[in-house]
Scaffold this motif. Structure first.
Motif, PDB file in Angstrom:
ATOM      1  N   GLY A 229      -4.515   1.733  -1.680  1.00 43.59           N
ATOM      2  CA  GLY A 229      -4.446   3.092  -2.197  1.00 43.59           C
ATOM      3  C   GLY A 229      -3.137   3.764  -1.863  1.00 43.59           C
ATOM      4  N   PHE A 230      -3.193   5.077  -1.742  1.00 42.55           N
ATOM      5  CA  PHE A 230      -2.013   5.922  -1.601  1.00 42.55           C
ATOM      6  C   PHE A 230      -1.150   5.500  -0.414  1.00 42.55           C
ATOM      7  CE2 PHE A 230      -0.313  10.242  -0.241  1.00 42.55           C
ATOM      8  CZ  PHE A 230       0.682  10.258  -1.192  1.00 42.55           C
ATOM      9  N   ARG A 231       0.068   5.083  -0.691  1.00 42.78           N
ATOM     10  CA  ARG A 231       1.083   4.710   0.296  1.00 42.78           C
ATOM     11  C   ARG A 231       0.686   3.509   1.154  1.00 42.78           C
ATOM     12  NH1 ARG A 231       3.250   8.888   3.996  1.00 42.78           N
ATOM     13  NH2 ARG A 231       5.235   7.810   3.721  1.00 42.78           N
ATOM     14  N   GLY A 232      -0.260   2.700   0.697  1.00 45.19           N
ATOM     15  CA  GLY A 232      -0.574   1.465   1.386  1.00 45.19           C
ATOM     16  C   GLY A 232      -1.725   1.565   2.361  1.00 45.19           C
ATOM     17  N   ARG A 235      -1.299   4.519   4.774  1.00 45.09           N
ATOM     18  CA  ARG A 235      -0.748   5.728   4.164  1.00 45.09           C
ATOM     19  C   ARG A 235       0.608   6.108   4.751  1.00 45.09           C
ATOM     20  NH1 ARG A 235      -5.459   9.756   1.915  1.00 45.09           N
ATOM     21  NH2 ARG A 235      -6.459   8.100   0.739  1.00 45.09           N
ATOM     22  N   ASP A 236       1.409   5.110   5.052  1.00 43.83           N
ATOM     23  CA  ASP A 236       2.705   5.374   5.668  1.00 43.83           C
ATOM     24  C   ASP A 236       3.869   4.779   4.880  1.00 43.83           C
ATOM     25  OD1 ASP A 236       2.243   2.700   6.158  1.00 43.83           O
ATOM     26  OD2 ASP A 236       2.318   2.862   8.353  1.00 43.83           O
ATOM     27  N   SER A 237       3.595   4.152   3.715  1.00 45.88           N
ATOM     28  CA  SER A 237       4.629   3.547   2.874  1.00 45.88           C
ATOM     29  C   SER A 237       5.422   2.476   3.608  1.00 45.88           C
ATOM     30  CB  SER A 237       5.583   4.616   2.318  1.00 45.88           C
ATOM     31  OG  SER A 237       4.927   5.444   1.383  1.00 45.88           O
ATOM     32  N   VAL A 238       4.776   1.770   4.526  1.00 40.84           N
ATOM     33  CA  VAL A 238       5.439   0.711   5.289  1.00 40.84           C
ATOM     34  C   VAL A 238       4.892  -0.643   4.839  1.00 40.84           C
ATOM     35  CG1 VAL A 238       5.853  -0.275   7.569  1.00 40.84           C
ATOM     36  CG2 VAL A 238       5.846   2.206   7.258  1.00 40.84           C
ATOM     37  N   ILE A 239       5.810  -1.561   4.531  1.00 42.99           N
ATOM     38  CA  ILE A 239       5.446  -2.909   4.102  1.00 42.99           C
ATOM     39  C   ILE A 239       5.917  -3.874   5.173  1.00 42.99           C
ATOM     40  CG2 ILE A 239       5.833  -4.696   2.358  1.00 42.99           C
ATOM     41  CD1 ILE A 239       6.447  -2.374   0.397  1.00 42.99           C
ATOM     42  N   ARG A 240       5.010  -4.725   5.610  1.00 43.40           N
ATOM     43  CA  ARG A 240       5.331  -5.715   6.637  1.00 43.40           C
ATOM     44  C   ARG A 240       5.059  -7.115   6.094  1.00 43.40           C
ATOM     45  NH1 ARG A 240       3.265  -1.247   9.196  1.00 43.40           N
ATOM     46  NH2 ARG A 240       4.525  -0.404  10.915  1.00 43.40           N
ATOM     47  N   GLY A 241       5.828  -8.086   6.590  1.00 42.40           N
ATOM     48  CA  GLY A 241       5.619  -9.464   6.179  1.00 42.40           C
ATOM     49  C   GLY A 241       6.345  -9.872   4.920  1.00 42.40           C
ATOM     50  N   GLU A 242       7.183  -9.003   4.368  1.00 39.25           N
ATOM     51  CA  GLU A 242       7.931  -9.338   3.166  1.00 39.25           C
ATOM     52  C   GLU A 242       9.413  -9.028   3.373  1.00 39.25           C
ATOM     53  OE1 GLU A 242       6.770 -10.896   0.698  1.00 39.25           O
ATOM     54  OE2 GLU A 242       4.613 -10.601   0.801  1.00 39.25           O
ATOM     55  N   GLN A 243      10.262  -9.898   2.855  1.00 42.06           N
ATOM     56  CA  GLN A 243      11.697  -9.659   2.842  1.00 42.06           C
ATOM     57  C   GLN A 243      12.228 -10.058   1.474  1.00 42.06           C
ATOM     58  OE1 GLN A 243      14.141 -10.822   6.149  1.00 42.06           O
ATOM     59  NE2 GLN A 243      12.422 -10.895   7.580  1.00 42.06           N
ATOM     60  N   ASN A 582       6.286   9.428  -9.004  1.00 43.17           N
ATOM     61  CA  ASN A 582       5.215   8.569  -8.505  1.00 43.17           C
ATOM     62  C   ASN A 582       5.736   7.610  -7.445  1.00 43.17           C
ATOM     63  OD1 ASN A 582       5.207   9.189 -11.475  1.00 43.17           O
ATOM     64  ND2 ASN A 582       3.051   8.731 -11.244  1.00 43.17           N
ATOM     65  N   HIS A 583       4.881   7.295  -6.461  1.00 43.31           N
ATOM     66  CA  HIS A 583       5.253   6.366  -5.399  1.00 43.31           C
ATOM     67  C   HIS A 583       5.270   4.933  -5.927  1.00 43.31           C
ATOM     68  CE1 HIS A 583       4.075   9.858  -3.034  1.00 43.31           C
ATOM     69  NE2 HIS A 583       4.612   9.313  -1.964  1.00 43.31           N
ATOM     70  N   PRO A 584       6.313   4.152  -5.596  1.00 47.13           N
ATOM     71  CA  PRO A 584       6.333   2.738  -5.973  1.00 47.13           C
ATOM     72  C   PRO A 584       5.405   1.927  -5.081  1.00 47.13           C
ATOM     73  CG  PRO A 584       8.255   3.252  -4.648  1.00 47.13           C
ATOM     74  CD  PRO A 584       7.517   4.551  -4.857  1.00 47.13           C
ATOM     75  N   VAL A 585       5.034   0.741  -5.556  1.00 48.90           N
ATOM     76  CA  VAL A 585       4.152  -0.163  -4.812  1.00 48.90           C
ATOM     77  C   VAL A 585       4.752  -1.563  -4.864  1.00 48.90           C
ATOM     78  CG1 VAL A 585       1.894  -1.313  -4.829  1.00 48.90           C
ATOM     79  CG2 VAL A 585       2.041   1.162  -5.163  1.00 48.90           C
ATOM     80  N   LEU A 586       4.821  -2.231  -3.721  1.00 48.33           N
ATOM     81  CA  LEU A 586       5.303  -3.605  -3.651  1.00 48.33           C
ATOM     82  C   LEU A 586       4.211  -4.474  -3.046  1.00 48.33           C
ATOM     83  CD1 LEU A 586       7.626  -5.655  -3.998  1.00 48.33           C
ATOM     84  CD2 LEU A 586       8.361  -5.065  -1.668  1.00 48.33           C
ATOM     85  N   VAL A 587       3.746  -5.456  -3.826  1.00 47.64           N
ATOM     86  CA  VAL A 587       2.722  -6.406  -3.379  1.00 47.64           C
ATOM     87  C   VAL A 587       3.292  -7.802  -3.571  1.00 47.64           C
ATOM     88  CG1 VAL A 587       0.408  -7.303  -3.743  1.00 47.64           C
ATOM     89  CG2 VAL A 587       0.828  -4.848  -3.963  1.00 47.64           C
ATOM     90  N   GLY A 588       3.569  -8.491  -2.468  1.00 45.65           N
ATOM     91  CA  GLY A 588       4.229  -9.776  -2.572  1.00 45.65           C
ATOM     92  C   GLY A 588       5.623  -9.566  -3.134  1.00 45.65           C
ATOM     93  N   VAL A 593       5.987   0.239 -10.745  1.00 46.91           N
ATOM     94  CA  VAL A 593       6.535   1.589 -10.821  1.00 46.91           C
ATOM     95  C   VAL A 593       5.963   2.272 -12.052  1.00 46.91           C
ATOM     96  CG1 VAL A 593       8.677   1.058  -9.602  1.00 46.91           C
ATOM     97  CG2 VAL A 593       8.568   0.747 -12.076  1.00 46.91           C
ATOM     98  N   ARG A 594       5.875   3.593 -11.993  1.00 52.83           N
ATOM     99  CA  ARG A 594       5.411   4.356 -13.147  1.00 52.83           C
ATOM    100  C   ARG A 594       5.873   5.795 -13.026  1.00 52.83           C
ATOM    101  NH1 ARG A 594      -0.544   6.794 -13.585  1.00 52.83           N
ATOM    102  NH2 ARG A 594       0.751   8.113 -14.926  1.00 52.83           N
ATOM    103  N   ASN A 595       5.757   6.502 -14.140  1.00 53.35           N
ATOM    104  CA  ASN A 595       5.952   7.943 -14.152  1.00 53.35           C
ATOM    105  C   ASN A 595       4.940   8.544 -15.125  1.00 53.35           C
ATOM    106  OD1 ASN A 595       7.101   7.381 -16.704  1.00 53.35           O
ATOM    107  ND2 ASN A 595       9.162   7.358 -15.862  1.00 53.35           N
ATOM    108  N   GLY A 596       5.249   9.687 -15.707  1.00 55.13           N
ATOM    109  CA  GLY A 596       4.294  10.313 -16.601  1.00 55.13           C
ATOM    110  C   GLY A 596       4.351   9.811 -18.015  1.00 55.13           C
ATOM    111  N   ALA A 597       5.157   8.768 -18.295  1.00 54.70           N
ATOM    112  CA  ALA A 597       5.297   8.266 -19.653  1.00 54.70           C
ATOM    113  C   ALA A 597       5.116   6.755 -19.763  1.00 54.70           C
ATOM    114  CB  ALA A 597       6.669   8.645 -20.220  1.00 54.70           C
ATOM    115  N   GLU A 598       5.523   5.999 -18.746  1.00 52.00           N
ATOM    116  CA  GLU A 598       5.434   4.549 -18.827  1.00 52.00           C
ATOM    117  C   GLU A 598       5.261   3.954 -17.443  1.00 52.00           C
ATOM    118  OE1 GLU A 598       9.003   2.674 -20.181  1.00 52.00           O
ATOM    119  OE2 GLU A 598      10.312   3.881 -18.906  1.00 52.00           O
TER     120      GLU A 598
END
Length: 609
Positions: A229-232, A235-243, A582-588, A593-598
């Motif tokens: 969900g929101f910010r991972g 809820r801290d927008s921190v991604i671990r285990g990926e480079q 909108n907040h971006p999301v990185l999974v693997g 990414v998105r905004n109000g149009a696409e």
């Protein structure tokens, strides 16, 4: 030729030149100085009015008549202007927008007709005032931008939402019957209601609605969602285990798919090959599921409500939350849904605004649901409310405070689990079991972003005003024999978040100071660097790599070093082509990414591959 004494024009010409320089020069010199340009235009217009009334030497009939005509022209424009113009700036923008141009029109008319007959001069003055107001009846706004300016279009041009709805071939295919869980029922219907006087806000039902199905607890054996969900996860927008690779000139992001989407400022929740987000589809607020691999729509749940306001536009503001086969969402008008994650079937739904007795705030309800043990917690305009996960029955309603656009945050301080919320009084903490107030800290102004949690138990909060962020404050919270104590360690203006979340990393906070990225030291709050203009963008932290992945307000991706010594931008890449909050999301290696149009999906090159 007129026999009237010549007008005293030089003061007005000087004022007009200065006004133009401030209006159009300030945003060029400082792109985040939009309020200065707008305010300078209004002040210049008022100064011109003072010149006209007291120092112009014009006949008194013309002095008074011009002012009266300006007022009448603005009111006339207001009656025919687009709703986005009439509602902008809490309904006051329609009076401020024409003011600078009315002042300039007055000066231009006086200069151009200074040697002409009285009748011609007066007719020209009337025409100049009407022409200055006319454009504001012909345009619409797509909301504010990072510099606090507005994005204008001709009112007859279709919006991205209208173009999307006109396509008519965007509905998900019917799901196979085998995917429907035995405990799910058909979605509960919510009756439509006539919009209230507030711009295009169709209220949810007056009474709470609960789908009549078998109430069972969510499954406890399902694999946790990769991005719940929101910010991972925290809820801290921190991604671990990926480079990832940072040389995007050699290995740029590769687009997987791109597709239009309804308006809204929701981010994503992701589990496996399914992503979940919220959007507006005409008169319906939608919770939608799409495939991560292809962008193909899987299912779409609709509630017959629509929220709209001029600054932020239409649509929901919250982000779905995933847990054990269910997706929980809160809409901009307070509709709280628990849906089956595979099919979108309604498990239960409530009207959180009615349950808490709170009015829909000016910019809409912007909370994302938080799951704690066997409850789901939402924030409705500064008030926390908890519901039973299995049945949707209300468990408790917390203390009522002023407005807030922040989401509840789970924290553990001195071994005590608690739910934090930034709201108008500052920071509030309640007990998850019953919503009892544990402690609060006053910092007037309210907040939109999330609190920052530090490894040593410190808490970072912020406050805002109508003009933007006010600063960042570090709190020391402790629990002793006498109860809870809250101490202010420092307050810094080196990092002033508004609606752009920040991240905490290695003793520093990285985020937006206005529209510019900045870093502050958490020991004393002093800024260590400031650089890079990304508008009102959002970011995530790749902690293992000391790297910020920034999504700018213009839709550009940027890589910035998350180090305290200096600002270093490593790469840029165009991702979206419209205002992006909108907040971006990185999974693997998949970036969403998105905004109000696409919305779009990109594959990022991973380091070591």
């Amino acid at each position: 030729m007129t026999t009237q004494k010549p007008l005293r024009l030089w003061p007005a010409m000087v004022i007009a030149v200065v006004q133009l320089l401030v209006m159009f020069g300030a945003p060029v010199v400082a792109p985040d100085a939009g309020p200065i340009g707008m305010l300078g235009g209004v002040v210049g217009a008022l100064t011109i009015v003072v010149w006209w009334v007291f120092f112009s030497r014009a006949p008194w009939s013309e002095r008074v008549g011009a002012i009266v005509l300006m007022i009448v022209a603005v009111w006339a424009a207001r009656t025919v202007a687009h709703e986005s113009i009439v509602g902008a700036g809490q309904g006051m923008m329609i009076f401020f927008l024409p003011a600078p141009y009315l002042g300039l029109a007055l000066v231009a008319s006086a200069v151009a007709t200074r040697h002409l007959h009285d009748g011609v001069r007066r007719a020209s003055l009337v025409a100049a005032i009407l022409i200055a107001c006319a454009p504001f009846a012909l345009i619409r706004t797509a909301g504010i931008t990072g510099g606090a300016g507005s994005e204008y279009h001709w009112r007859w041009t279709p919006t991205p939402e209208q173009l999307l709805l006109a396509q008519g071939a965007d509905e998900p295919r019917p799901l196979p019957p085998s995917t429907a869980p035995a405990s799910s029922a058909a979605p509960a219907e919510i009756p439509r209601e006539t919009p209230t006087a507030k711009a295009s806000v169709a209220p949810a039902p007056a009474a709470p609605v609960v789908a009549k199905i078998d109430a069972v607890a969510p499954a406890a054996t399902e694999t946790p969602a990769e991005w719940p969900g929101f910010r991972g996860p925290n809820r801290d927008s921190v991604i671990r285990g990926e480079q990832i690779r940072t040389d995007w000139s050699a290995s740029p992001p590769v687009q997987i798919w791109r597709r239009p989407i309804g308006p809204g400022w929701s981010s994503f929740a992701v589990h496996g090959d399914l992503l979940y987000t919220q959007e507006q589809r005409g008169d319906d607020e939608a919770v939608s599921s799409y495939r991560v691999s292809t962008g193909e729509p899987v299912w779409r749940h609709r509630d017959a409500v629509r929220f709209y306001e001029s600054n932020g536009g239409a649509g929901p503001r919250g982000t779905p939350t995933l847990s054990h086969g269910r997706v929980y969402t809160l809409g901009a008008t307070g509709m709280l849904n628990a849906l089956d994650a595979a099919t979108g079937a309604v498990v239960w739904m409530r009207n959180a605004a009615t349950d808490t007795g709170r009015k829909i705030p000016e910019w809409g309800i912007a909370s994302s649901p938080l799951l704690v043990d066997d409850i789901v917690v939402v924030a409705v305009s500064g008030t926390l409310a908890a519901y039973d996960l299995a049945t949707g029955k209300p468990r408790w309603v917390g203390p009522q405070h002023g407005g807030s656009y922040s989401s509840p945050q789970l924290a553990t301080i001195d071994g005590v689990a608690q739910i934090l919320l930034l709201s108008a009084p500052g920071a509030v903490s309640v007990a998850p079991a019953d919503g009892t107030l544990l402690w609060e800290h006053t910092w007037e102004g309210g907040a939109i972003v999330q609190p920052g949690l530090m490894a040593d138990g410190g808490i970072l909060i912020n406050a805002m005003s109508m003009m933007g962020g006010m600063g960042t404050r570090r709190l020391a919270v402790a629990h002793g024999a006498g109860g809870w104590t809250v101490e202010e360690r420092w307050t810094s203006n080196g990092l002033k978040p508004y609606y752009n979340d920040f991240v905490v990393h290695k003793g520093h906070a990285f985020g937006f100071d206005g529209n510019i990225l900045a870093c502050i030291d958490l020991q004393d709050g002093k800024r260590t660097w400031k650089g890079g203009r990304y508008g009102n963008g959002q970011l995530v932290l790749l902690a293992d790599q000391d790297l910020l992945l920034v999504l700018s307000e213009d839709g550009e991706l940027a890589l910035v070093a998350a180090t305290p010594d200096k600002f270093t931008e490593l790469a840029r890449f165009p991702a979206l082509d419209a205002k992006t909050w909108n907040h971006p999301v990185l999974v693997g290696d998949v970036l969403l990414v998105r905004n109000g149009a696409e919305m779009a999906a990109f594959r990022l090159p991973l380091a070591g591959r």
